[in-house]
Scaffold this motif. Structure first.
Motif, PDB file in Angstrom:
ATOM      1  N   ARG A  29      36.741  60.873  35.370  1.00 27.23           N
ATOM      2  CA  ARG A  29      36.320  62.095  34.690  1.00 27.23           C
ATOM      3  C   ARG A  29      37.517  62.806  34.054  1.00 27.23           C
ATOM      4  O   ARG A  29      37.418  63.313  32.928  1.00 27.23           O
ATOM      5  CB  ARG A  29      35.622  63.007  35.708  1.00 27.23           C
ATOM      6  N   TYR A  30      38.653  62.827  34.761  1.00 25.02           N
ATOM      7  CA  TYR A  30      39.836  63.492  34.212  1.00 25.02           C
ATOM      8  C   TYR A  30      40.309  62.789  32.934  1.00 25.02           C
ATOM      9  O   TYR A  30      40.611  63.443  31.937  1.00 25.02           O
ATOM     10  CB  TYR A  30      40.972  63.527  35.247  1.00 25.02           C
ATOM     11  N   ILE A  31      40.369  61.471  32.967  1.00 27.31           N
ATOM     12  CA  ILE A  31      40.788  60.711  31.781  1.00 27.31           C
ATOM     13  C   ILE A  31      39.872  61.040  30.605  1.00 27.31           C
ATOM     14  O   ILE A  31      40.336  61.328  29.492  1.00 27.31           O
ATOM     15  CB  ILE A  31      40.790  59.194  32.071  1.00 27.31           C
ATOM     16  N   LEU A  32      38.578  61.008  30.846  1.00 32.23           N
ATOM     17  CA  LEU A  32      37.618  61.292  29.779  1.00 32.23           C
ATOM     18  C   LEU A  32      37.730  62.736  29.292  1.00 32.23           C
ATOM     19  O   LEU A  32      37.679  62.998  28.085  1.00 32.23           O
ATOM     20  CB  LEU A  32      36.196  60.992  30.257  1.00 32.23           C
ATOM     21  N   ASP A  33      37.879  63.674  30.228  1.00 34.29           N
ATOM     22  CA  ASP A  33      37.984  65.084  29.843  1.00 34.29           C
ATOM     23  C   ASP A  33      39.247  65.385  29.048  1.00 34.29           C
ATOM     24  O   ASP A  33      39.282  66.363  28.293  1.00 34.29           O
ATOM     25  CB  ASP A  33      37.935  65.979  31.092  1.00 34.29           C
ATOM     26  N   ARG A  34      40.268  64.588  29.180  1.00 33.85           N
ATOM     27  CA  ARG A  34      41.509  64.779  28.432  1.00 33.85           C
ATOM     28  C   ARG A  34      41.493  63.997  27.119  1.00 33.85           C
ATOM     29  O   ARG A  34      42.506  63.891  26.445  1.00 33.85           O
ATOM     30  CB  ARG A  34      42.724  64.364  29.273  1.00 33.85           C
ATOM     31  N   GLY A  35      40.341  63.444  26.766  1.00 37.32           N
ATOM     32  CA  GLY A  35      40.205  62.740  25.498  1.00 37.32           C
ATOM     33  C   GLY A  35      40.622  61.286  25.570  1.00 37.32           C
ATOM     34  O   GLY A  35      40.695  60.606  24.542  1.00 37.32           O
ATOM     35  N   GLY A  36      40.890  60.805  26.762  1.00 37.87           N
ATOM     36  CA  GLY A  36      41.314  59.421  26.943  1.00 37.87           C
ATOM     37  C   GLY A  36      40.141  58.468  27.022  1.00 37.87           C
ATOM     38  O   GLY A  36      38.975  58.864  26.932  1.00 37.87           O
ATOM     39  N   GLU A  37      40.493  57.223  27.180  1.00 32.55           N
ATOM     40  CA  GLU A  37      39.489  56.175  27.300  1.00 32.55           C
ATOM     41  C   GLU A  37      39.620  55.553  28.683  1.00 32.55           C
ATOM     42  O   GLU A  37      40.574  54.814  28.952  1.00 32.55           O
ATOM     43  CB  GLU A  37      39.695  55.110  26.224  1.00 32.55           C
ATOM     44  N   ALA A  38      38.681  55.889  29.564  1.00 34.03           N
ATOM     45  CA  ALA A  38      38.681  55.304  30.906  1.00 34.03           C
ATOM     46  C   ALA A  38      38.142  53.882  30.816  1.00 34.03           C
ATOM     47  O   ALA A  38      37.166  53.631  30.097  1.00 34.03           O
ATOM     48  CB  ALA A  38      37.825  56.140  31.844  1.00 34.03           C
ATOM     49  N   ARG A  39      38.805  52.987  31.500  1.00 29.75           N
ATOM     50  CA  ARG A  39      38.366  51.591  31.560  1.00 29.75           C
ATOM     51  C   ARG A  39      38.147  51.210  33.021  1.00 29.75           C
ATOM     52  O   ARG A  39      38.972  51.516  33.879  1.00 29.75           O
ATOM     53  CB  ARG A  39      39.422  50.658  30.981  1.00 29.75           C
ATOM     54  N   VAL A  40      37.046  50.538  33.266  1.00 29.94           N
ATOM     55  CA  VAL A  40      36.787  50.013  34.599  1.00 29.94           C
ATOM     56  C   VAL A  40      37.385  48.616  34.639  1.00 29.94           C
ATOM     57  O   VAL A  40      37.027  47.750  33.835  1.00 29.94           O
ATOM     58  CB  VAL A  40      35.271  49.988  34.909  1.00 29.94           C
ATOM     59  N   GLU A  41      38.325  48.433  35.546  1.00 28.16           N
ATOM     60  CA  GLU A  41      39.011  47.153  35.666  1.00 28.16           C
ATOM     61  C   GLU A  41      38.521  46.417  36.904  1.00 28.16           C
ATOM     62  O   GLU A  41      37.925  47.017  37.808  1.00 28.16           O
ATOM     63  CB  GLU A  41      40.518  47.386  35.751  1.00 28.16           C
ATOM     64  N   ALA A  42      38.796  45.144  36.957  1.00 29.44           N
ATOM     65  CA  ALA A  42      38.407  44.329  38.113  1.00 29.44           C
ATOM     66  C   ALA A  42      39.082  44.855  39.372  1.00 29.44           C
ATOM     67  O   ALA A  42      40.262  45.222  39.354  1.00 29.44           O
ATOM     68  CB  ALA A  42      38.796  42.871  37.882  1.00 29.44           C
ATOM     69  N   ILE A  43      38.314  44.886  40.413  1.00 28.54           N
ATOM     70  CA  ILE A  43      38.824  45.333  41.705  1.00 28.54           C
ATOM     71  C   ILE A  43      39.058  44.093  42.564  1.00 28.54           C
ATOM     72  O   ILE A  43      38.149  43.264  42.710  1.00 28.54           O
ATOM     73  CB  ILE A  43      37.823  46.289  42.391  1.00 28.54           C
ATOM     74  N   PRO A  44      40.255  43.967  43.132  1.00 26.23           N
ATOM     75  CA  PRO A  44      40.508  42.800  43.981  1.00 26.23           C
ATOM     76  C   PRO A  44      39.592  42.779  45.198  1.00 26.23           C
ATOM     77  O   PRO A  44      39.104  43.833  45.644  1.00 26.23           O
ATOM     78  CB  PRO A  44      41.972  42.981  44.419  1.00 26.23           C
ATOM     79  N   ALA A  45      39.381  41.621  45.737  1.00 26.28           N
ATOM     80  CA  ALA A  45      38.594  41.496  46.966  1.00 26.28           C
ATOM     81  C   ALA A  45      39.332  42.204  48.103  1.00 26.28           C
ATOM     82  O   ALA A  45      40.571  42.268  48.106  1.00 26.28           O
ATOM     83  CB  ALA A  45      38.393  40.027  47.314  1.00 26.28           C
ATOM     84  N   PRO A  46      38.588  42.741  49.055  1.00 26.53           N
ATOM     85  CA  PRO A  46      39.251  43.364  50.208  1.00 26.53           C
ATOM     86  C   PRO A  46      40.052  42.322  50.979  1.00 26.53           C
ATOM     87  O   PRO A  46      39.755  41.124  50.907  1.00 26.53           O
ATOM     88  CB  PRO A  46      38.091  43.882  51.062  1.00 26.53           C
ATOM     89  N   PRO A  47      41.050  42.765  51.730  1.00 26.98           N
ATOM     90  CA  PRO A  47      41.810  41.816  52.548  1.00 26.98           C
ATOM     91  C   PRO A  47      40.939  41.264  53.677  1.00 26.98           C
ATOM     92  O   PRO A  47      39.804  41.699  53.877  1.00 26.98           O
ATOM     93  CB  PRO A  47      42.960  42.662  53.096  1.00 26.98           C
ATOM     94  N   GLU A  48      41.501  40.343  54.430  1.00 33.86           N
ATOM     95  CA  GLU A  48      40.773  39.769  55.558  1.00 33.86           C
ATOM     96  C   GLU A  48      40.391  40.856  56.548  1.00 33.86           C
ATOM     97  O   GLU A  48      41.040  41.897  56.634  1.00 33.86           O
ATOM     98  CB  GLU A  48      41.647  38.727  56.270  1.00 33.86           C
ATOM     99  N   ASN A  49      39.340  40.587  57.286  1.00 37.72           N
ATOM    100  CA  ASN A  49      38.901  41.529  58.307  1.00 37.72           C
ATOM    101  C   ASN A  49      39.992  41.765  59.339  1.00 37.72           C
ATOM    102  O   ASN A  49      40.799  40.870  59.611  1.00 37.72           O
ATOM    103  CB  ASN A  49      37.659  41.000  59.026  1.00 37.72           C
ATOM    104  N   PRO A  50      39.991  42.938  59.935  1.00 36.50           N
ATOM    105  CA  PRO A  50      40.954  43.212  61.007  1.00 36.50           C
ATOM    106  C   PRO A  50      40.701  42.286  62.201  1.00 36.50           C
ATOM    107  O   PRO A  50      39.599  41.764  62.381  1.00 36.50           O
ATOM    108  CB  PRO A  50      40.664  44.665  61.390  1.00 36.50           C
ATOM    109  N   GLN A  51      41.716  42.127  63.010  1.00 31.73           N
ATOM    110  CA  GLN A  51      41.590  41.299  64.218  1.00 31.73           C
ATOM    111  C   GLN A  51      40.957  42.075  65.369  1.00 31.73           C
ATOM    112  O   GLN A  51      40.291  41.503  66.219  1.00 31.73           O
ATOM    113  CB  GLN A  51      42.962  40.777  64.645  1.00 31.73           C
TER     114      GLN A  51
END
Length: 184
Positions: free
Chosen positions: A63-85
């Motif tokens: 929202r901040y990027i858009l409100d400042r006249g910028g172009e927000a881009r949704v980028e790929a999110i890495p997979a979460p790390p392995e589960n905790p032990q």
């Protein structure tokens, strides 16, 4: 006319943080699923709520990027790390993730200061305060587990911890709110 009030470096850095917040949401969601499978419904619920909070942070950046006249881009999110032990590993990973996120927030504050982008500097102060809260919350998780007995905690202690986290508020008191009458 160019109406973007963000430098390209700032916009890219904000998008990177937006993605980092989305990744954090996925990590806490993943850890919540792990806790649920292990039978820690209260801890899972706590982590699910924290996942949603991280997603809300992502939206704040968007929202901040858009409100400042910028172009927000949704980028790929890495997979979460392995589960905790185990729970110790889970809570330590939550804390380390928050410390890493604080470092990223500070880098954005530094960039906004270097660029004399006072609007972004002001926007980032909310996140600086939020990270104090997030790190404190993560440290409290670690402390509560230690008090319960850590990896050698009894089933009864873990049950109590699980119930306490299910009912725990998502916010914590911060030092700047302390007074002589109410020090904690």
């Amino acid at each position: 006319m160019n109406t973007n009030r963000l430098s390209s470096a700032m916009q890219d850095a904000l998008i990177k943080q937006m993605t980092k917040e989305g990744h954090a949401s996925q990590i806490f969601l993943s850890y919540g699923c792990w806790a649920d499978v292990k039978g820690y419904g209260g801890i899972a619920n706590f982590l699910y709520r924290h996942s949603q909070e991280e997603r809300n942070h992502m939206i704040k950046f968007m929202r901040y990027i858009l409100d400042r006249g910028g172009e927000a881009r949704v980028e790929a999110i890495p997979a979460p790390p392995e589960n905790p032990q185990n729970l110790t590993d889970c809570f330590n990973k939550v804390f380390q993730h928050e410390v890493d996120n604080t470092t990223s927030i500070y880098a954005l504050v530094d960039l906004s200061f270097q660029e004399k982008d006072w609007a972004t500097w002001n926007f980032m102060q909310w996140f600086v305060k939020e990270q104090i809260e997030e790190e404190k919350l993560a440290l409290e998780l670690i402390d509560k587990l230690k008090i319960a007995g850590g990896d050698r905690a009894s089933d009864e202690s873990l049950f109590s911890l699980d119930k306490a986290l299910e009912a725990a508020p998502d916010d914590v008191p911060l030092p700047e709110t302390a007074t002589a009458e109410n020090p904690s």
